[in-house]
Motif scaffolding. Structure first.
Motif, PDB file in Angstrom:
ATOM      1  N   LEU A  93      36.807 -12.832 -26.791  1.00 22.57           N
ATOM      2  CA  LEU A  93      37.056 -12.197 -28.077  1.00 22.57           C
ATOM      3  C   LEU A  93      38.477 -11.657 -28.043  1.00 22.57           C
ATOM      4  O   LEU A  93      38.861 -10.997 -27.077  1.00 22.57           O
ATOM      5  CB  LEU A  93      36.045 -11.064 -28.275  1.00 22.57           C
ATOM      6  N   LEU A  94      39.253 -11.957 -29.066  1.00 21.39           N
ATOM      7  CA  LEU A  94      40.653 -11.560 -29.086  1.00 21.39           C
ATOM      8  C   LEU A  94      40.903 -10.686 -30.314  1.00 21.39           C
ATOM      9  O   LEU A  94      40.611 -11.091 -31.434  1.00 21.39           O
ATOM     10  CB  LEU A  94      41.551 -12.801 -29.131  1.00 21.39           C
ATOM     11  N   PHE A  95      41.409  -9.484 -30.081  1.00 21.65           N
ATOM     12  CA  PHE A  95      41.810  -8.584 -31.150  1.00 21.65           C
ATOM     13  C   PHE A  95      43.329  -8.598 -31.219  1.00 21.65           C
ATOM     14  O   PHE A  95      43.990  -8.294 -30.231  1.00 21.65           O
ATOM     15  CB  PHE A  95      41.342  -7.151 -30.877  1.00 21.65           C
ATOM     16  N   VAL A  96      43.878  -8.946 -32.366  1.00 23.56           N
ATOM     17  CA  VAL A  96      45.323  -8.902 -32.581  1.00 23.56           C
ATOM     18  C   VAL A  96      45.590  -7.699 -33.478  1.00 23.56           C
ATOM     19  O   VAL A  96      45.097  -7.633 -34.605  1.00 23.56           O
ATOM     20  CB  VAL A  96      45.847 -10.202 -33.231  1.00 23.56           C
ATOM     21  N   LEU A  97      46.366  -6.756 -32.966  1.00 25.19           N
ATOM     22  CA  LEU A  97      46.655  -5.546 -33.722  1.00 25.19           C
ATOM     23  C   LEU A  97      47.842  -5.770 -34.657  1.00 25.19           C
ATOM     24  O   LEU A  97      48.561  -6.763 -34.554  1.00 25.19           O
ATOM     25  CB  LEU A  97      46.944  -4.388 -32.769  1.00 25.19           C
ATOM     26  N   LYS A 121      30.659  -7.811 -39.515  1.00 21.57           N
ATOM     27  CA  LYS A 121      30.311  -6.878 -40.593  1.00 21.57           C
ATOM     28  C   LYS A 121      31.381  -5.796 -40.741  1.00 21.57           C
ATOM     29  O   LYS A 121      31.807  -5.481 -41.851  1.00 21.57           O
ATOM     30  CB  LYS A 121      28.945  -6.254 -40.287  1.00 21.57           C
ATOM     31  N   ILE A 122      31.826  -5.255 -39.615  1.00 26.15           N
ATOM     32  CA  ILE A 122      32.879  -4.228 -39.652  1.00 26.15           C
ATOM     33  C   ILE A 122      34.170  -4.827 -40.173  1.00 26.15           C
ATOM     34  O   ILE A 122      34.864  -4.227 -41.003  1.00 26.15           O
ATOM     35  CB  ILE A 122      33.091  -3.607 -38.258  1.00 26.15           C
ATOM     36  N   ALA A 123      34.510  -6.029 -39.693  1.00 27.11           N
ATOM     37  CA  ALA A 123      35.748  -6.683 -40.128  1.00 27.11           C
ATOM     38  C   ALA A 123      35.725  -6.946 -41.632  1.00 27.11           C
ATOM     39  O   ALA A 123      36.735  -6.751 -42.318  1.00 27.11           O
ATOM     40  CB  ALA A 123      35.948  -7.985 -39.368  1.00 27.11           C
ATOM     41  N   LYS A 124      34.589  -7.362 -42.144  1.00 26.46           N
ATOM     42  CA  LYS A 124      34.482  -7.624 -43.580  1.00 26.46           C
ATOM     43  C   LYS A 124      34.651  -6.322 -44.374  1.00 26.46           C
ATOM     44  O   LYS A 124      35.346  -6.300 -45.383  1.00 26.46           O
ATOM     45  CB  LYS A 124      33.123  -8.270 -43.887  1.00 26.46           C
ATOM     46  N   ASP A 160      44.437  -6.351 -37.003  1.00 20.13           N
ATOM     47  CA  ASP A 160      44.884  -7.274 -38.041  1.00 20.13           C
ATOM     48  C   ASP A 160      43.998  -8.517 -38.083  1.00 20.13           C
ATOM     49  O   ASP A 160      43.582  -8.957 -39.146  1.00 20.13           O
ATOM     50  CB  ASP A 160      46.344  -7.670 -37.778  1.00 20.13           C
ATOM     51  N   VAL A 161      43.699  -9.092 -36.917  1.00 22.56           N
ATOM     52  CA  VAL A 161      42.895 -10.313 -36.829  1.00 22.56           C
ATOM     53  C   VAL A 161      41.905 -10.175 -35.671  1.00 22.56           C
ATOM     54  O   VAL A 161      42.255  -9.684 -34.602  1.00 22.56           O
ATOM     55  CB  VAL A 161      43.792 -11.560 -36.575  1.00 22.56           C
ATOM     56  N   VAL A 162      40.673 -10.629 -35.912  1.00 20.57           N
ATOM     57  CA  VAL A 162      39.672 -10.741 -34.854  1.00 20.57           C
ATOM     58  C   VAL A 162      39.407 -12.226 -34.676  1.00 20.57           C
ATOM     59  O   VAL A 162      39.050 -12.921 -35.624  1.00 20.57           O
ATOM     60  CB  VAL A 162      38.364 -10.016 -35.217  1.00 20.57           C
ATOM     61  N   ARG A 163      39.603 -12.716 -33.455  1.00 18.23           N
ATOM     62  CA  ARG A 163      39.439 -14.145 -33.196  1.00 18.23           C
ATOM     63  C   ARG A 163      38.309 -14.340 -32.183  1.00 18.23           C
ATOM     64  O   ARG A 163      38.376 -13.851 -31.057  1.00 18.23           O
ATOM     65  CB  ARG A 163      40.740 -14.725 -32.650  1.00 18.23           C
ATOM     66  N   PHE A 164      37.261 -15.052 -32.633  1.00 16.82           N
ATOM     67  CA  PHE A 164      36.152 -15.406 -31.747  1.00 16.82           C
ATOM     68  C   PHE A 164      36.450 -16.756 -31.130  1.00 16.82           C
ATOM     69  O   PHE A 164      36.684 -17.725 -31.834  1.00 16.82           O
ATOM     70  CB  PHE A 164      34.837 -15.509 -32.534  1.00 16.82           C
ATOM     71  N   GLU A 165      36.426 -16.833 -29.825  1.00 17.54           N
ATOM     72  CA  GLU A 165      36.557 -18.095 -29.127  1.00 17.54           C
ATOM     73  C   GLU A 165      35.283 -18.313 -28.333  1.00 17.54           C
ATOM     74  O   GLU A 165      34.392 -17.469 -28.356  1.00 17.54           O
ATOM     75  CB  GLU A 165      37.814 -18.097 -28.262  1.00 17.54           C
ATOM     76  N   GLN A 166      35.190 -19.406 -27.632  1.00 22.07           N
ATOM     77  CA  GLN A 166      33.932 -19.771 -26.990  1.00 22.07           C
ATOM     78  C   GLN A 166      33.401 -18.679 -26.058  1.00 22.07           C
ATOM     79  O   GLN A 166      32.251 -18.287 -26.151  1.00 22.07           O
ATOM     80  CB  GLN A 166      34.103 -21.070 -26.219  1.00 22.07           C
TER      81      GLN A 166
END
Length: 158
Positions: free
Chosen positions: A115-119, A147-150, A106-112
């Motif tokens: 990397l966090l994937f929220v399903l 690119k994949i997320a887009k 559902d969401v890909v979150r880049f942090e410093q």
């Protein structure tokens, strides 16, 4: 999009070749000392001193066994692999491999440094990106993920 497979943590958890050679030499020396001390224990009366040194050197022998285990069983190594179908990773040795498809994200979150994937079922998968030693591979991975997320209409938070 063409099929791709990007293995991010390939050799990321291993030492540099010179350090690995030194460590392997130290392990061989510790095993040799263990064998010599075993003979010393068998033929002398200084049992307590020899036993203490022998037990302390067993740590190196155990580390060497672990080193050999991972050399001959690469499927148990830590990894983070991106493919067009999904993501597979193992960031802790004792854990089983985690896997999910891009359609579940559902969401890909880049942090410093992670990397966090929220399903879609609110399950979260956190991957520490600080293990990647090459900044070029890290940037390539970030571009591929974006690119994949887009393409799959997944929200990306930077």
């Amino acid at each position: 999009m063409s099929n791709f497979s990007l293995k991010l943590f390939e050799n990321a958890y291993q030492l540099e070749p010179k350090a690995e050679q030194r460590l392997t030499g130290a392990i061989y020396a510790a095993i040799s000392i263990n064998l010599i001390l075993l003979l010393y224990l068998a033929y002398s009366n200084g049992f307590l001193v020899g036993l203490l040194i022998f037990m302390s050197n067993l740590f190196f022998a155990a580390y060497f066994c672990k080193f050999l285990w991972y050399q001959y069983r690469p499927q148990y190594r830590l990894h983070f692999t991106l493919t067009t179908g999904g993501v597979r990773y193992r960031t802790v040795s004792a854990q089983k491999e985690q896997e999910f498809e891009w359609e579940e994200v559902d969401v890909v979150r880049f942090e410093q440094d992670r990397l966090l994937f929220v399903l879609k079922n609110d399950e979260q998968h956190e991957i520490g990106m600080d293990k990647i030693q090459s900044p070029t591979i890290l940037q390539q991975a970030r571009r591929k993920i974006k690119k994949i997320a887009k393409k799959k209409d997944i929200m990306v938070v930077v």
